[in-house]
Motif scaffolding. Sequence first.
Motif, PDB file in Angstrom:
ATOM      1  N   MET A  28      11.367 -40.908  -1.205  1.00 34.65           N
ATOM      2  CA  MET A  28      12.712 -41.251  -1.651  1.00 34.65           C
ATOM      3  C   MET A  28      12.825 -41.117  -3.164  1.00 34.65           C
ATOM      4  O   MET A  28      13.842 -40.684  -3.656  1.00 34.65           O
ATOM      5  CB  MET A  28      13.066 -42.666  -1.221  1.00 34.65           C
ATOM      6  N   GLY A  29      11.780 -41.499  -3.900  1.00 34.97           N
ATOM      7  CA  GLY A  29      11.822 -41.414  -5.353  1.00 34.97           C
ATOM      8  C   GLY A  29      12.015 -39.994  -5.833  1.00 34.97           C
ATOM      9  O   GLY A  29      12.736 -39.743  -6.802  1.00 34.97           O
ATOM     10  N   LEU A  30      11.392 -39.041  -5.155  1.00 32.83           N
ATOM     11  CA  LEU A  30      11.546 -37.640  -5.540  1.00 32.83           C
ATOM     12  C   LEU A  30      12.974 -37.159  -5.308  1.00 32.83           C
ATOM     13  O   LEU A  30      13.516 -36.403  -6.113  1.00 32.83           O
ATOM     14  CB  LEU A  30      10.554 -36.761  -4.774  1.00 32.83           C
ATOM     15  N   LEU A  31      13.584 -37.577  -4.228  1.00 29.24           N
ATOM     16  CA  LEU A  31      14.978 -37.201  -3.960  1.00 29.24           C
ATOM     17  C   LEU A  31      15.899 -37.705  -5.057  1.00 29.24           C
ATOM     18  O   LEU A  31      16.816 -37.001  -5.482  1.00 29.24           O
ATOM     19  CB  LEU A  31      15.444 -37.743  -2.611  1.00 29.24           C
ATOM     20  N   HIS A  32      15.655 -38.924  -5.519  1.00 26.50           N
ATOM     21  CA  HIS A  32      16.474 -39.493  -6.585  1.00 26.50           C
ATOM     22  C   HIS A  32      16.312 -38.719  -7.889  1.00 26.50           C
ATOM     23  O   HIS A  32      17.179 -38.745  -8.743  1.00 26.50           O
ATOM     24  CB  HIS A  32      16.129 -40.973  -6.813  1.00 26.50           C
TER      25      HIS A  32
ATOM     26  N   GLY B  22      12.319 -33.159   4.215  1.00 25.30           N
ATOM     27  CA  GLY B  22      12.722 -34.359   4.937  1.00 25.30           C
ATOM     28  C   GLY B  22      12.157 -35.584   4.263  1.00 25.30           C
ATOM     29  O   GLY B  22      11.215 -35.490   3.468  1.00 25.30           O
ATOM     30  N   VAL B  23      12.729 -36.726   4.562  1.00 23.19           N
ATOM     31  CA  VAL B  23      12.243 -37.969   3.957  1.00 23.19           C
ATOM     32  C   VAL B  23      11.713 -38.939   5.005  1.00 23.19           C
ATOM     33  O   VAL B  23      11.417 -40.080   4.691  1.00 23.19           O
ATOM     34  CB  VAL B  23      13.345 -38.657   3.107  1.00 23.19           C
ATOM     35  N   ALA B  24      11.575 -38.460   6.240  1.00 23.42           N
ATOM     36  CA  ALA B  24      11.039 -39.321   7.290  1.00 23.42           C
ATOM     37  C   ALA B  24       9.557 -39.576   7.042  1.00 23.42           C
ATOM     38  O   ALA B  24       8.853 -38.752   6.468  1.00 23.42           O
ATOM     39  CB  ALA B  24      11.237 -38.674   8.660  1.00 23.42           C
TER      40      ALA B  24
ATOM     41  N   GLY C 154       7.333 -40.862  11.681  1.00 26.76           N
ATOM     42  CA  GLY C 154       8.523 -40.036  11.848  1.00 26.76           C
ATOM     43  C   GLY C 154       9.753 -40.789  12.301  1.00 26.76           C
ATOM     44  O   GLY C 154      10.781 -40.188  12.603  1.00 26.76           O
ATOM     45  N   LEU C 155       9.682 -42.107  12.341  1.00 25.37           N
ATOM     46  CA  LEU C 155      10.782 -42.903  12.880  1.00 25.37           C
ATOM     47  C   LEU C 155      11.786 -43.373  11.836  1.00 25.37           C
ATOM     48  O   LEU C 155      12.951 -43.592  12.150  1.00 25.37           O
ATOM     49  CB  LEU C 155      10.224 -44.127  13.618  1.00 25.37           C
ATOM     50  N   LYS C 156      11.342 -43.562  10.608  1.00 25.52           N
ATOM     51  CA  LYS C 156      12.215 -44.090   9.561  1.00 25.52           C
ATOM     52  C   LYS C 156      12.014 -43.307   8.285  1.00 25.52           C
ATOM     53  O   LYS C 156      10.983 -42.666   8.078  1.00 25.52           O
ATOM     54  CB  LYS C 156      11.912 -45.563   9.293  1.00 25.52           C
ATOM     55  N   ASP C 157      13.001 -43.412   7.412  1.00 26.04           N
ATOM     56  CA  ASP C 157      12.857 -42.833   6.081  1.00 26.04           C
ATOM     57  C   ASP C 157      11.843 -43.656   5.306  1.00 26.04           C
ATOM     58  O   ASP C 157      11.748 -44.871   5.461  1.00 26.04           O
ATOM     59  CB  ASP C 157      14.196 -42.832   5.330  1.00 26.04           C
ATOM     60  N   GLU C 158      11.109 -42.958   4.467  1.00 24.94           N
ATOM     61  CA  GLU C 158      10.106 -43.653   3.667  1.00 24.94           C
ATOM     62  C   GLU C 158      10.732 -44.437   2.530  1.00 24.94           C
ATOM     63  O   GLU C 158      11.641 -43.967   1.871  1.00 24.94           O
ATOM     64  CB  GLU C 158       9.137 -42.644   3.046  1.00 24.94           C
ATOM     65  N   ASP C 159      10.230 -45.620   2.342  1.00 22.72           N
ATOM     66  CA  ASP C 159      10.460 -46.422   1.146  1.00 22.72           C
ATOM     67  C   ASP C 159       9.186 -47.253   0.994  1.00 22.72           C
ATOM     68  O   ASP C 159       8.351 -47.267   1.892  1.00 22.72           O
ATOM     69  CB  ASP C 159      11.731 -47.269   1.229  1.00 22.72           C
ATOM     70  N   PRO C 160       8.983 -47.906  -0.129  1.00 24.61           N
ATOM     71  CA  PRO C 160       7.718 -48.635  -0.314  1.00 24.61           C
ATOM     72  C   PRO C 160       7.405 -49.642   0.797  1.00 24.61           C
ATOM     73  O   PRO C 160       6.256 -49.740   1.242  1.00 24.61           O
ATOM     74  CB  PRO C 160       7.887 -49.319  -1.672  1.00 24.61           C
ATOM     75  N   SER C 161       8.408 -50.363   1.239  1.00 26.14           N
ATOM     76  CA  SER C 161       8.152 -51.357   2.291  1.00 26.14           C
ATOM     77  C   SER C 161       7.710 -50.690   3.589  1.00 26.14           C
ATOM     78  O   SER C 161       6.816 -51.185   4.280  1.00 26.14           O
ATOM     79  CB  SER C 161       9.399 -52.211   2.530  1.00 26.14           C
TER      80      SER C 161
ATOM     81  N   ILE D   4       6.247 -47.639   3.900  1.00 25.82           N
ATOM     82  CA  ILE D   4       4.939 -47.015   3.698  1.00 25.82           C
ATOM     83  C   ILE D   4       3.822 -48.032   3.826  1.00 25.82           C
ATOM     84  O   ILE D   4       2.829 -47.799   4.515  1.00 25.82           O
ATOM     85  CB  ILE D   4       4.863 -46.338   2.312  1.00 25.82           C
ATOM     86  N   PHE D   5       3.964 -49.166   3.158  1.00 25.00           N
ATOM     87  CA  PHE D   5       2.860 -50.114   3.052  1.00 25.00           C
ATOM     88  C   PHE D   5       2.848 -51.227   4.089  1.00 25.00           C
ATOM     89  O   PHE D   5       1.807 -51.854   4.302  1.00 25.00           O
ATOM     90  CB  PHE D   5       2.832 -50.734   1.658  1.00 25.00           C
ATOM     91  N   VAL D   6       3.982 -51.497   4.751  1.00 24.63           N
ATOM     92  CA  VAL D   6       4.027 -52.654   5.647  1.00 24.63           C
ATOM     93  C   VAL D   6       4.709 -52.373   6.984  1.00 24.63           C
ATOM     94  O   VAL D   6       4.167 -52.694   8.035  1.00 24.63           O
ATOM     95  CB  VAL D   6       4.732 -53.850   4.953  1.00 24.63           C
ATOM     96  N   SER D   7       5.884 -51.776   6.977  1.00 30.45           N
ATOM     97  CA  SER D   7       6.700 -51.691   8.190  1.00 30.45           C
ATOM     98  C   SER D   7       6.313 -50.574   9.145  1.00 30.45           C
ATOM     99  O   SER D   7       6.552 -50.683  10.346  1.00 30.45           O
ATOM    100  CB  SER D   7       8.178 -51.520   7.820  1.00 30.45           C
ATOM    101  N   CYS D   8       5.748 -49.491   8.649  1.00 33.59           N
ATOM    102  CA  CYS D   8       5.314 -48.398   9.512  1.00 33.59           C
ATOM    103  C   CYS D   8       4.313 -48.941  10.520  1.00 33.59           C
ATOM    104  O   CYS D   8       3.432 -49.733  10.173  1.00 33.59           O
ATOM    105  CB  CYS D   8       4.694 -47.281   8.675  1.00 33.59           C
ATOM    106  N   LEU D   9       4.429 -48.534  11.761  1.00 32.89           N
ATOM    107  CA  LEU D   9       3.528 -49.026  12.792  1.00 32.89           C
ATOM    108  C   LEU D   9       2.069 -48.752  12.424  1.00 32.89           C
ATOM    109  O   LEU D   9       1.193 -49.594  12.648  1.00 32.89           O
ATOM    110  CB  LEU D   9       3.856 -48.389  14.150  1.00 32.89           C
ATOM    111  N   TRP D  10       1.798 -47.608  11.813  1.00 30.67           N
ATOM    112  CA  TRP D  10       0.437 -47.275  11.380  1.00 30.67           C
ATOM    113  C   TRP D  10      -0.047 -48.291  10.347  1.00 30.67           C
ATOM    114  O   TRP D  10      -1.154 -48.798  10.442  1.00 30.67           O
ATOM    115  CB  TRP D  10       0.430 -45.846  10.818  1.00 30.67           C
TER     116      TRP D  10
END
Length: 142
Positions: free
Chosen positions: A1-5, A12-14, A19-26, A28-34
Amino acid sequence: MGLLHRGVQLPGVACPRCGLKDEDPSHIFVSCLWAKCIWWNIFTCMRVPFPADVHSLVDIIEYISTQPGDESWKKAVYTIALATVSRIWYARNLKAFENIFIPISVTVDSIKEDAFIWISNRSKLKTIKWGNWLLFDFLGSM
């Protein structure tokens, strides 16, 4: 997302892992199932209950700070959290830029190794033994 800004065109920003949500810090580090699986494994190794309602790194750090334990234990847990963030970022970048997927178990093992090396070389717990570390029994090895 930072690069897009910043005007960088991306295909893509998924999230490259789920591949389920757009990336943001939360995400990447916490909410992604991985990432959640990584944290769950790390908390299990530390014998700390997995926090059910965390959505950001701030939430995780606040949760860790509320856990019972002495100063040495809290420093070790904080170091493990830093190693976890570092390895999640590394694995994310490998997947995003080189299409290399690092399995959860490999990432968890790398986190344990990184934190052990950091603590063994940069803390007062220098006498810790690898076998004790794997059991998260660093106080019993002194």
